[in-house]
Design a protein around this motif. Sequence first.
Motif, PDB file in Angstrom:
ATOM      1  N   VAL A   1       0.815  -1.227   0.000  1.00  0.00           N
ATOM      2  CA  VAL A   1       0.000   0.000   0.000  1.00  0.00           C
ATOM      3  C   VAL A   1       0.846   1.274   0.000  1.00  0.00           C
ATOM      4  CG1 VAL A   1      -2.100  -0.979   0.975  1.00  0.00           C
ATOM      5  CG2 VAL A   1      -0.375  -0.090   2.503  1.00  0.00           C
ATOM      6  N   ASP A   2       1.988   1.234   0.661  1.00  0.00           N
ATOM      7  CA  ASP A   2       2.891   2.381   0.629  1.00  0.00           C
ATOM      8  C   ASP A   2       3.956   2.104  -0.416  1.00  0.00           C
ATOM      9  OD1 ASP A   2       1.779   3.970   2.819  1.00  0.00           O
ATOM     10  OD2 ASP A   2       2.345   2.234   4.037  1.00  0.00           O
ATOM     11  N   TRP A   3       3.952   2.877  -1.462  1.00  0.00           N
ATOM     12  CA  TRP A   3       4.868   2.624  -2.587  1.00  0.00           C
ATOM     13  C   TRP A   3       5.865   3.753  -2.706  1.00  0.00           C
ATOM     14  CZ3 TRP A   3       5.035  -1.912  -5.145  1.00  0.00           C
ATOM     15  CH2 TRP A   3       3.926  -2.760  -5.021  1.00  0.00           C
ATOM     16  N   GLU A   4       7.115   3.389  -2.700  1.00  0.00           N
ATOM     17  CA  GLU A   4       8.171   4.379  -2.840  1.00  0.00           C
ATOM     18  C   GLU A   4       8.520   4.524  -4.315  1.00  0.00           C
ATOM     19  OE1 GLU A   4      12.851   4.483  -1.908  1.00  0.00           O
ATOM     20  OE2 GLU A   4      11.632   3.227  -0.565  1.00  0.00           O
ATOM     21  N   GLN A   5       8.622   5.775  -4.748  1.00  0.00           N
ATOM     22  CA  GLN A   5       9.029   6.027  -6.130  1.00  0.00           C
ATOM     23  C   GLN A   5      10.521   5.782  -6.222  1.00  0.00           C
ATOM     24  OE1 GLN A   5       7.858  10.097  -6.927  1.00  0.00           O
ATOM     25  NE2 GLN A   5       5.844   9.432  -7.635  1.00  0.00           N
ATOM     26  N   HIS A   6      10.923   4.848  -7.063  1.00  0.00           N
ATOM     27  CA  HIS A   6      12.359   4.611  -7.161  1.00  0.00           C
ATOM     28  C   HIS A   6      12.964   5.388  -8.333  1.00  0.00           C
ATOM     29  CE1 HIS A   6      16.253   2.934  -6.882  1.00  0.00           C
ATOM     30  NE2 HIS A   6      16.144   2.290  -8.012  1.00  0.00           N
ATOM     31  N   ASP A   7      12.685   4.971  -9.557  1.00  0.00           N
ATOM     32  CA  ASP A   7      13.332   5.666 -10.676  1.00  0.00           C
ATOM     33  C   ASP A   7      12.823   5.107 -12.005  1.00  0.00           C
ATOM     34  OD1 ASP A   7      15.017   7.470 -11.871  1.00  0.00           O
ATOM     35  OD2 ASP A   7      16.868   6.599 -11.076  1.00  0.00           O
ATOM     36  N   TYR A   8      13.150   5.839 -13.073  1.00  0.00           N
ATOM     37  CA  TYR A   8      12.995   5.268 -14.414  1.00  0.00           C
ATOM     38  C   TYR A   8      14.114   4.246 -14.558  1.00  0.00           C
ATOM     39  CZ  TYR A   8       9.938   9.198 -15.190  1.00  0.00           C
ATOM     40  OH  TYR A   8       8.904  10.094 -15.080  1.00  0.00           O
ATOM     41  N   VAL A   9      13.776   3.019 -14.901  1.00  0.00           N
ATOM     42  CA  VAL A   9      14.831   1.999 -14.900  1.00  0.00           C
ATOM     43  C   VAL A   9      15.128   1.403 -16.262  1.00  0.00           C
ATOM     44  CG1 VAL A   9      14.741   1.361 -12.484  1.00  0.00           C
ATOM     45  CG2 VAL A   9      13.170   0.277 -14.096  1.00  0.00           C
ATOM     46  N   LEU A  10      14.153   1.327 -17.131  1.00  0.00           N
ATOM     47  CA  LEU A  10      14.440   0.825 -18.474  1.00  0.00           C
ATOM     48  C   LEU A  10      14.089   1.958 -19.429  1.00  0.00           C
ATOM     49  CD1 LEU A  10      12.928  -2.791 -18.329  1.00  0.00           C
ATOM     50  CD2 LEU A  10      15.354  -2.235 -18.582  1.00  0.00           C
ATOM     51  N   LEU A  11      15.112   2.544 -20.004  1.00  0.00           N
ATOM     52  CA  LEU A  11      14.891   3.696 -20.890  1.00  0.00           C
ATOM     53  C   LEU A  11      14.993   3.268 -22.353  1.00  0.00           C
ATOM     54  CD1 LEU A  11      16.971   6.271 -18.846  1.00  0.00           C
ATOM     55  CD2 LEU A  11      14.481   6.219 -19.102  1.00  0.00           C
ATOM     56  N   PRO A  12      14.325   4.004 -23.231  1.00  0.00           N
ATOM     57  CA  PRO A  12      14.346   3.647 -24.664  1.00  0.00           C
ATOM     58  C   PRO A  12      15.650   4.101 -25.318  1.00  0.00           C
ATOM     59  CG  PRO A  12      12.959   5.561 -24.288  1.00  0.00           C
ATOM     60  CD  PRO A  12      13.424   5.124 -22.940  1.00  0.00           C
ATOM     61  N   ASP A  13      16.749   3.456 -24.933  1.00  0.00           N
ATOM     62  CA  ASP A  13      18.058   3.964 -25.337  1.00  0.00           C
ATOM     63  C   ASP A  13      18.922   2.944 -26.073  1.00  0.00           C
ATOM     64  OD1 ASP A  13      18.607   2.265 -23.260  1.00  0.00           O
ATOM     65  OD2 ASP A  13      19.410   3.786 -21.907  1.00  0.00           O
ATOM     66  N   SER A  14      18.316   1.848 -26.539  1.00  0.00           N
ATOM     67  CA  SER A  14      19.117   0.884 -27.299  1.00  0.00           C
ATOM     68  C   SER A  14      18.504   0.731 -28.695  1.00  0.00           C
ATOM     69  CB  SER A  14      19.154  -0.467 -26.576  1.00  0.00           C
ATOM     70  OG  SER A  14      18.143  -1.324 -27.070  1.00  0.00           O
ATOM     71  N   PRO A  15      19.283   0.193 -29.636  1.00  0.00           N
ATOM     72  CA  PRO A  15      18.733   0.018 -30.994  1.00  0.00           C
ATOM     73  C   PRO A  15      17.536  -0.942 -31.019  1.00  0.00           C
ATOM     74  CG  PRO A  15      21.070  -0.610 -30.893  1.00  0.00           C
ATOM     75  CD  PRO A  15      20.681  -0.201 -29.518  1.00  0.00           C
ATOM     76  N   TYR A  16      17.353  -1.713 -29.947  1.00  0.00           N
ATOM     77  CA  TYR A  16      16.241  -2.676 -29.925  1.00  0.00           C
ATOM     78  C   TYR A  16      14.995  -2.140 -29.227  1.00  0.00           C
ATOM     79  CZ  TYR A  16      19.934  -5.893 -31.300  1.00  0.00           C
ATOM     80  OH  TYR A  16      20.967  -6.510 -31.947  1.00  0.00           O
ATOM     81  N   ASP A  17      15.098  -0.967 -28.602  1.00  0.00           N
ATOM     82  CA  ASP A  17      13.907  -0.420 -27.936  1.00  0.00           C
ATOM     83  C   ASP A  17      13.813   1.100 -28.107  1.00  0.00           C
ATOM     84  OD1 ASP A  17      15.802   0.564 -26.127  1.00  0.00           O
ATOM     85  OD2 ASP A  17      15.374  -0.962 -24.615  1.00  0.00           O
ATOM     86  N   SER A  18      14.366   1.601 -29.219  1.00  0.00           N
ATOM     87  CA  SER A  18      14.477   3.048 -29.433  1.00  0.00           C
ATOM     88  C   SER A  18      13.129   3.767 -29.440  1.00  0.00           C
ATOM     89  CB  SER A  18      15.189   3.309 -30.753  1.00  0.00           C
ATOM     90  OG  SER A  18      14.509   2.632 -31.801  1.00  0.00           O
ATOM     91  N   HIS A  19      12.051   3.084 -29.786  1.00  0.00           N
ATOM     92  CA  HIS A  19      10.745   3.728 -29.854  1.00  0.00           C
ATOM     93  C   HIS A  19       9.797   3.232 -28.765  1.00  0.00           C
ATOM     94  CE1 HIS A  19      12.606   4.763 -33.598  1.00  0.00           C
ATOM     95  NE2 HIS A  19      11.689   5.694 -33.790  1.00  0.00           N
TER      96      HIS A  19
END
Length: 494
Positions: free
Chosen positions: A85-103
């Motif tokens: 129920v109490d959720w801590e915001q951690h971070d953006y962890v998987l960013l669209p920064d590789s040729p396989y996930d650019s979009h």
Amino acid sequence: TEWTTPLRYKPYHQWSKSYQDMLAAELEQSGWKLAFHIQPKTGLLNDPNGFSFYNEKWHLFYQAYPFGPVHGVKSWYHMVSDNLVDWEQHDYVLLPDSPYDSHGVYSGSAMTVEDKLFLMYTGNVRNEEWERHSYQLGAWMNTEMEVEKITEPLIDSPPAGYTHEFRDPQVFRYQNHYLMMIGAQTKNEKGAVLAYQSSNLTDWELLGELDYTTEEMGFMVECPNFVLVDGQPVLLFCPQGLDKDISSYQNIYPNMYVIGSSFNKETVSIENTSDLINLDEGFDIYATQAFQAPDGRVLSVGWIGLPEIDYPTFEEGWAHCLSIVKELSIKENHLYQKPVAEMQELRQNHQELQGSAQASDTLLSSPDSNVYELKLELNAGTSGSLYLFADKQNKEGLKISFDAKHDTISMDRSKAGIPFGESYGSTRTAALKRQDKLTLHIFADRSVCEVFVNDGYRVITSRVFVKDPQQTHIFLQGFEGDYTGDFWTLREMN
Ligand code: FRU
């Protein structure tokens, strides 16, 4: 802002910190900001991803576009909790920064493997002609919550006969293998779910198309999620373009499920499946994920929002939230969804409710804000309505009506504030099993209402955008006979 395609795909590092701070400040001031639901840090949130238990904590990620209330280039945002129920915001962890996930780092799942958390997701790539290529990718998270992508795709294209509408891998253990279910589309544009198997998480072998219905599943199935509940296989999924004669629904795309008697891996089939059933009878649930937690419970969480619909918060630069966590069980071949027990940790002031309902309005409570839990037990022998988010005169409000003659429950949001998504209707109706009592278990959170009916036999979820923060009154109308109940104000999540 005009959200052109180039703007929506502008690289993350090109957006200024001050712009993001401005979006955060605007969300902070919003009267529709949620107290205990997971909402985006800034911009847009959609599907829950990677719901799991790892290193003594609950982990939940979501599809995020940080720069506005639109479906721009997606990443995963990571939330961590000790108590669901109490959720801590951690971070953006998987960013669209590789040729396989650019979009876009698209939806996927997570599973604990030895001392790490394995993440599996879809990398969305567009070429110059804007044609889609979908890669199935992996990553490892360690106890420091550092995430490292696996550099090469685990599956680099869909199998022969399927298009690149191929996404949302759900990975789980089954007997002595890893299995993966994934949303797919055949070359003649029919929705499908494909099953893969692996023994090492690197090499994935196609088992075939999952057999769970004899009907045509629209043009695409998104977010398939296979889970064993009390020993029975359940498939949660989102068929897009499903024919309404196959199963009736009103939302633009439904989130549905089937229950079977057993799963046969050899034939890749869920046997003796039920008809398709709406997972939620309300307006705004999509992309639900469920997994079996180490404590044995099957827990689920959904996206409260739908694609292609404009919500009033878009004007404030943010969009959507996740549902509360629910616990799934099966009774008499029906899936029950209940608020997870830990929700009780949010309770603050208690008020006992008891009285006789009249034909006219009976005021149950008028709390300071729409942040509460309400449990009511009513006579199911007469018809009646419950009004939430109502003004003093009970002219405006969210109406939940029970029809004793037909054993149906409806939610009408046409007078519940700023209208939206109206082309898909403002009322939803669900059938109930006949019983003497009607029980409603409700969580209201400023601009969200989740109603659990008859111990989770049905769930009705809706966003509600009242114009006046004084609209907090709760009325009963009809329901001749006694009612009993409990009301708690709830605290914000920590
Ligand atoms: C469902 C969905 C998924 C996809 C993700 C992208 O809402 O379209 O199929 O992976 O959202 O954000």
